[in-house]
Design a protein around this motif. Structure first.
Motif, PDB file in Angstrom:
ATOM      1  N   MET A 258       0.824  -1.216   0.000  1.00 30.49           N
ATOM      2  CA  MET A 258       0.000   0.000   0.000  1.00 30.49           C
ATOM      3  C   MET A 258       0.863   1.274   0.000  1.00 30.49           C
ATOM      4  SD  MET A 258      -2.774   0.854   2.882  1.00 30.49           S
ATOM      5  CE  MET A 258      -4.037   2.050   2.722  1.00 30.49           C
ATOM      6  N   ALA A 259       2.084   1.154   0.450  1.00 27.79           N
ATOM      7  CA  ALA A 259       2.998   2.312   0.433  1.00 27.79           C
ATOM      8  C   ALA A 259       3.655   2.460  -0.937  1.00 27.79           C
ATOM      9  CB  ALA A 259       4.069   2.137   1.510  1.00 27.79           C
ATOM     10  N   GLY A 260       3.314   1.580  -1.883  1.00 26.41           N
ATOM     11  CA  GLY A 260       4.002   1.528  -3.174  1.00 26.41           C
ATOM     12  C   GLY A 260       5.152   0.536  -3.068  1.00 26.41           C
ATOM     13  N   HIS A 261       5.694   0.134  -4.229  1.00 18.64           N
ATOM     14  CA  HIS A 261       6.791  -0.839  -4.212  1.00 18.64           C
ATOM     15  C   HIS A 261       8.119  -0.140  -3.943  1.00 18.64           C
ATOM     16  CE1 HIS A 261       4.157  -4.023  -5.559  1.00 18.64           C
ATOM     17  NE2 HIS A 261       3.710  -3.232  -6.511  1.00 18.64           N
ATOM     18  N   SER A 262       8.861  -0.694  -2.992  1.00 17.28           N
ATOM     19  CA  SER A 262      10.195  -0.173  -2.636  1.00 17.28           C
ATOM     20  C   SER A 262      10.237   1.338  -2.495  1.00 17.28           C
ATOM     21  CB  SER A 262      11.226  -0.609  -3.701  1.00 17.28           C
ATOM     22  OG  SER A 262      11.263  -1.987  -3.777  1.00 17.28           O
TER      23      SER A 262
END
Ligand SMILES: Cc1ncc(COP(=O)(O)O)c(C=O)c1O
Length: 459
Positions: free
Chosen positions: A90-94
């Motif tokens: 949910m925070a985005g990838h990496s």
């Protein structure tokens, strides 16, 4: 729009469209297919975790890289990711700040796992307390474990044996939660519950979501230690509580001497403090997981001041060897560095405001498409999350939502979008916005859904 004004989906036409999409998928993913053949020699089901068998198309897409909300697969296809690891990303990838925090911990400070606390643990506990209003926190490696340990805590505090859950809940592979009401309203072990420890009708009680009378009746047995619930169902499609539901449910639970655990693992999409803060809920415990460490495994649970005091008074926390709570790697410095980097810099209050705005754009855009094409579907939103469902009337509980499942339309939708560069969650039709999602990404999805639906109803 009246449900009678809706079009009927022509199944023969749907079958033809589906066959075309399966063919297109095979053409676009030869590299993934080859890799799946090889992985099937060594991995159970050909995948590292059995849920990955649930993707459409006969094999999962093998991916090469993932940044922000973009995934590139081994065949060079770029996907706009609305699945986001079923909320784990949910925070985005990496995300950069998470990566920096992890790199700092591993390269400069060192210490992936030490059995010693780090300053990051206190920072994360303080931030979760600010977000959710729960006084004290502890950490696990998954939301499943956070739920398991929360249940144990409630049993010891109340001296009662049972857990009460909502039918068609999902709280991870928690034995006590694998119970549903069958078509005759009888509690049964959930179909597909693999290897249950004991029959969950022995350990648990179950009611439909939004059914206050049933909740009161089941609590009246006097043996319920806690109610474990998502504030809105998200794992059988999104089902929102009726107005006033939680006010009355909380009153009933309190009056019955049971504790309320609110599982915010998915409903964190409602805001920085999940539905607990957005709706002013007053649970005794909150459980969490998946996303708060930017994709690095973590779980957490927080307790109210009153529960914290009861724990201090009643539980001998010194009995770590056999307490059933805790784990060697839980609360390790790496997870907590990742959680601090993510909560401090990525899943911020400002990021949530943007994600929720995009969730609303997505939700209302889908609603317009449904109305324009008069398809017998509905869409529900919960902050940064939205879900399309193949039911003309919004379900009010898990049983109704499950009955809306349409495997064929679902396969068509997932393949149609995937073949054109959009990934949605493989289980039902959930889409989630992350800080890297843009309005253009949402509009791309809407344009494709519009075109696909037009083709579907033209049959
Ligand atoms: C509401 C909820 N709680 C708990 C879990 C379990 O999370 P994990 O599989 O990371 O343990 C899930 C997983 O989907 C979930 O949706």
């Amino acid at each position: 729009m009246a449900t009678t004004d809706r079009v009927r989906i022509d199944r023969t036409h749907l079958g033809r469209l589906l066959a075309r999409e399966r063919e297109l998928f095979a053409e676009r993913t030869p590299g993934s297919r080859e890799r799946f053949a090889e992985s099937s020699r060594y991995l159970i089901g050909g995948v590292p975790m059995q849920w990955m068998e649930m993707w459409v198309g006969g094999h999962p897409v093998f991916f090469e890289r993932a940044h922000g909300n973009r995934i590139t697969d081994v065949d060079g296809n770029e996907l706009i990711d609305f699945c986001l690891g079923d909320t784990g990303a949910m925070a985005g990838h990496s995300p950069e700040p998470t990566f920096a925090a992890v790199a700092h911990r591993m390269q400069e400070l060192g210490g992936v796992t030490t059995m010693l606390p780090s300053d990051d643990a206190t920072w994360v506990g303080r931030d979760l307390a600010r977000r959710f209003g729960m006084a004290k926190w502890t950490f696990a490696l998954t939301a499943t474990d956070a739920n398991r340990w929360a249940l144990r805590t409630c049993r010891v505090l109340t001296g009662r044996p049972r857990t009460l859950v909502m039918s068609y809940n999902y709280h991870g592979s928690v034995d006590e939660s694998m119970i549903v009401l069958d078509e005759d309203g009888r509690p049964v072990s959930r179909p597909g519950n693999i290897g249950p420890q004991v029959d969950p009708t022995v350990t648990s009680r179950v009611v439909e979501f939004n059914d206050l009378a049933a909740l009161e009746r089941e609590l009246a047995h006097g043996d319920v230690a806690c109610v474990l619930a998502e504030p809105a169902l998200t794992n059988i499609g999104i089902v929102l509580p009726d107005p006033g539901y939680w006010d009355e449910a909380q009153r009933l639970i309190r009056a019955a001497g049971a504790l309320l655990i609110i599982d915010e693992t998915h409903t964190l999409s409602a805001g920085p403090g999940g539905c607990t803060r957005a709706w002013g809920l007053e649970p005794d415990l909150v459980t969490l997981g998946k996303s708060i460490a930017g994709g690095v495994p973590i779980g957490a649970y927080g307790v109210s001041v009153a529960v914290a005091d009861r724990i201090a008074a009643e539980i001998d926390t010194g009995m770590v060897d056999t307490s059933g709570i805790g784990g060697t790697l839980a609360g390790n410095p790496l997870c907590l560095a990742a959680a601090r980097g993510t909560l401090e810099h990525v899943l911020t209050d400002e990021a949530f405001a943007r994600m929720i705005e995009l969730g609303s754009r997505f939700h209302h855009g889908v609603e317009e498409i449904i109305d324009r094409h008069r398809v017998p579907w509905t869409v529900e939103g919960l902050g940064a999350r939205a879900e399309l469902r193949f039911a003309a009337v919004k379900p009010r509980n898990g049983g109704e939502s499950r009955a809306a499942h349409d495997a064929e339309v679902e396969e068509w939708l997932h393949l149609y979008l995937l073949n054109r560069g959009i990934l949605i969650t493989p289980f039902h039709n959930m889409s989630l916005m992350c800080p890297a999602t843009s309005a253009d990404d949402v509009d791309r999805h809407l344009a494709l859904l519009d075109e696909g639906t037009a083709e579907l109803v033209a049959g």
